[in-house]
Write a protein that holds these residues in place. Structure first.
Motif, PDB file in Angstrom:
ATOM      1  N   THR A 208       0.832  -1.205   0.000  1.00  0.00           N
ATOM      2  CA  THR A 208       0.000   0.000   0.000  1.00  0.00           C
ATOM      3  C   THR A 208       0.864   1.250   0.000  1.00  0.00           C
ATOM      4  O   THR A 208       0.612   2.214  -0.740  1.00  0.00           O
ATOM      5  N   MET A 209       1.908   1.254   0.826  1.00  0.00           N
ATOM      6  CA  MET A 209       2.823   2.397   0.843  1.00  0.00           C
ATOM      7  C   MET A 209       3.480   2.585  -0.515  1.00  0.00           C
ATOM      8  O   MET A 209       3.581   3.700  -1.039  1.00  0.00           O
ATOM      9  N   ASP A 210       3.941   1.469  -1.109  1.00  0.00           N
ATOM     10  CA  ASP A 210       4.608   1.531  -2.414  1.00  0.00           C
ATOM     11  C   ASP A 210       3.640   2.009  -3.501  1.00  0.00           C
ATOM     12  O   ASP A 210       4.029   2.773  -4.394  1.00  0.00           O
ATOM     13  N   ALA A 211       2.381   1.558  -3.409  1.00  0.00           N
ATOM     14  CA  ALA A 211       1.381   1.962  -4.401  1.00  0.00           C
ATOM     15  C   ALA A 211       1.109   3.456  -4.322  1.00  0.00           C
ATOM     16  O   ALA A 211       1.044   4.142  -5.356  1.00  0.00           O
ATOM     17  N   MET A 212       0.961   3.973  -3.114  1.00  0.00           N
ATOM     18  CA  MET A 212       0.702   5.410  -2.959  1.00  0.00           C
ATOM     19  C   MET A 212       1.892   6.234  -3.456  1.00  0.00           C
ATOM     20  O   MET A 212       1.724   7.273  -4.110  1.00  0.00           O
ATOM     21  N   LYS A 213       3.098   5.753  -3.183  1.00  0.00           N
ATOM     22  CA  LYS A 213       4.287   6.458  -3.668  1.00  0.00           C
ATOM     23  C   LYS A 213       4.336   6.434  -5.200  1.00  0.00           C
ATOM     24  O   LYS A 213       4.646   7.440  -5.845  1.00  0.00           O
ATOM     25  N   ALA A 214       4.024   5.283  -5.778  1.00  0.00           N
ATOM     26  CA  ALA A 214       4.041   5.157  -7.236  1.00  0.00           C
ATOM     27  C   ALA A 214       3.016   6.084  -7.897  1.00  0.00           C
ATOM     28  O   ALA A 214       3.205   6.538  -9.026  1.00  0.00           O
ATOM     29  N   GLU A 215       1.932   6.375  -7.161  1.00  0.00           N
ATOM     30  CA  GLU A 215       0.897   7.265  -7.677  1.00  0.00           C
ATOM     31  C   GLU A 215       1.213   8.741  -7.408  1.00  0.00           C
ATOM     32  O   GLU A 215       0.395   9.619  -7.692  1.00  0.00           O
ATOM     33  N   GLY A 216       2.380   9.007  -6.788  1.00  0.00           N
ATOM     34  CA  GLY A 216       2.740  10.383  -6.452  1.00  0.00           C
ATOM     35  C   GLY A 216       1.962  10.916  -5.268  1.00  0.00           C
ATOM     36  O   GLY A 216       1.734  12.125  -5.142  1.00  0.00           O
ATOM     37  N   ARG A 217       1.554  10.015  -4.380  1.00  0.00           N
ATOM     38  CA  ARG A 217       0.729  10.377  -3.221  1.00  0.00           C
ATOM     39  C   ARG A 217       1.386   9.857  -1.936  1.00  0.00           C
ATOM     40  O   ARG A 217       0.746   9.152  -1.140  1.00  0.00           O
ATOM     41  N   ASP A 218       2.640  10.169  -1.716  1.00  0.00           N
ATOM     42  CA  ASP A 218       3.377   9.678  -0.547  1.00  0.00           C
ATOM     43  C   ASP A 218       2.539   9.855   0.722  1.00  0.00           C
ATOM     44  O   ASP A 218       2.082  10.961   1.024  1.00  0.00           O
ATOM     45  N   PHE A 219       2.370   8.774   1.460  1.00  0.00           N
ATOM     46  CA  PHE A 219       1.488   8.791   2.635  1.00  0.00           C
ATOM     47  C   PHE A 219       2.314   8.943   3.906  1.00  0.00           C
ATOM     48  O   PHE A 219       3.094   8.057   4.265  1.00  0.00           O
TER      49      PHE A 219
END
Length: 423
Positions: A253-264
């Motif tokens: 989930t963290m990697d997905a958000m980062k890949a989407e340009g949405r660092d959580f």
């Protein structure tokens, strides 16, 4: 340093209690707070949605850290406002808080990155949703896309209930704009578990597990609520389950958000269903759960402020999260009639019995000061949390402590943590 907490519920009281214990903190402010928070912090009369006023206050008081407790300001972009002013703030930016703000977004994210979750369809047209339901398998879960105070998921056992749910969400707009789009989701069975995680945009550190009780009445009957009680840890969240979730859910989930340009950066709440085919994600939230925070935070051995600063600085990987080797149970004391019609303004007695104790706590949710009294001011009034060497003892302690508090129309479930007996 001085700390500002944004929110007014039991979750914010639990956060404030942790902040007040921190060796890093000189003074705690809370906006707008409640009567219980007012005993350990200075409450400020500013709404959680008045971002600029809150930022003005943080600048004026030279606040060292602002902690956003609630979902609505996070989804609305309060963190972005604070960051633009150079203010230190804990919580995800608007483009990351969408993981809670839109069920459709989070489901699409999980599908794209192969994160295990229930099968689903999305609808913006109620007629299209109704046509789909004619051939859909029952039971089914219909969810409002947006924020709905934790009450926007409707479990439908048959077609008639599903049609009524579409009417409630999309036509009658019981949850306002949150129902402009809905998600129709496969009904999953199994044990529910909540895991709160600290996140720094790259790294993720899960806390100890918890389990919430959403329904208003014993036996998981009645309407959905914001939560009637919780316990920690969950005996069903085994080491095997934890390893699976770390590998297949948390870090992906963290990697997905980062890949989407949405660092959580902040707290990622992962609601899990432990199904026969393995753990799956029920929902994501972008903040501490309420009342999960009331059983998880009292068991945390770390200085919460240190961990939050590590999240902001991107150094969470250097933190070793530690929790006490015990258990905690929280029983919510509500106003009878919640979550529908209930009376407020009832004087509360017995609160002083919790003073100075470190084995049981009373976290205020819907309270306010009225002269010399503290009175009820909401549906969920208080959360009584008690620790124990194990879950059964913690449960017994919590129900004993719940007897100490009295107010007219007091209501609580009597089976919080009953699943413990079945573990």
């Amino acid at each position: 340093m001085d700390v500002l907490i944004v929110g007014s519920g039991g979750r914010e009281h639990a956060i404030a209690a942790c902040a007040a214990k921190s060796s890093r903190v000189d003074k705690v402010y809370c906006a707008p707070g409640n009567a219980g928070i007012g005993l350990i912090a200075e409450c400020i009369d500013i709404s959680v949605m008045e971002y600029d006023k809150l930022a003005d206050f943080a600048e004026e008081k030279q606040i060292g850290l602002t902690i956003i407790g609630m979902d609505s300001p996070l989804v609305g972009g309060i963190v972005d406002v604070f960051e633009k002013r150079g203010l230190r703030v804990f919580g995800p930016r608007k483009n990351a808080a969408i993981i809670e703000g839109s069920k459709a977004f989070s489901k699409d994210l999980m599908k794209k990155y192969n994160i295990p979750t229930a099968a689903y369809e999305k609808f913006t047209d109620p007629d299209e949703a109704l046509r789909y339901l004619e051939t859909a398998a029952m039971p089914i879960v219909l969810k409002a896309d947006g924020l709905a105070l934790g009450k926007g998921a409707l479990i439908c056992n048959n077609l008639d209930e599903a049609k009524e749910a579409v009417k409630t969400l999309m036509i009658d707009k019981q949850f306002g704009d949150a129902g402009d789009e809905i998600v129709a989701e496969e009904f999953m069975t199994g044990r529910e578990v909540s895991v709160l995680c600290f996140c720094d945009g790259t790294h993720i550190k899960p806390m100890t597990s918890a389990q919430d009780h959403k329904r208003a009445k014993d036996g998981d009957q009645g309407l959905n609520t914001g939560g009637m009680g919780t316990f920690s840890p969950s005996p069903f969240y085994t080491e095997e389950v934890h390893k699976f979730c770390e590998e297949k859910i948390y870090q992906p989930t963290m990697d997905a958000m980062k890949a989407e340009g949405r660092d959580f950066v902040g707290i990622l709440f992962v609601g899990l269903m432990l199904t026969e085919s393995g753990p799956k994600v029920l929902e994501y939230n972008a903040r501490f759960g309420d009342p999960e925070a009331q059983v998880v935070l009292p068991r945390m051995e770390n200085d919460m402020i240190d961990v939050m600063n590590a999240c902001i600085d991107g150094t969470l990987d250097k933190t070793d999260l530690r929790f006490e080797d015990n258990a905690a149970v929280c029983v919510v004391l509500a106003s009878d009639g919640y979550p529908e019609h209930y009376e407020t303004g009832k004087p509360i007695s017995g609160l002083e019995k919790f003073d100075g104790r470190d084995d049981c706590f009373v976290f205020h949710a819907g309270t306010k000061k009225a002269g010399n009294d503290i009175v009820t001011n909401g549906g969920r009034v208080l959360g009584v949390t008690a620790k124990g060497t194990d879950l059964k003892q913690a449960r017994a302690n919590a129900y004993e402590a719940a007897k100490w508090v009295t107010f007219e129309n007091k209501y609580m479930r009597n089976d919080i943590g009953k699943a413990i007996d079945e573990a």
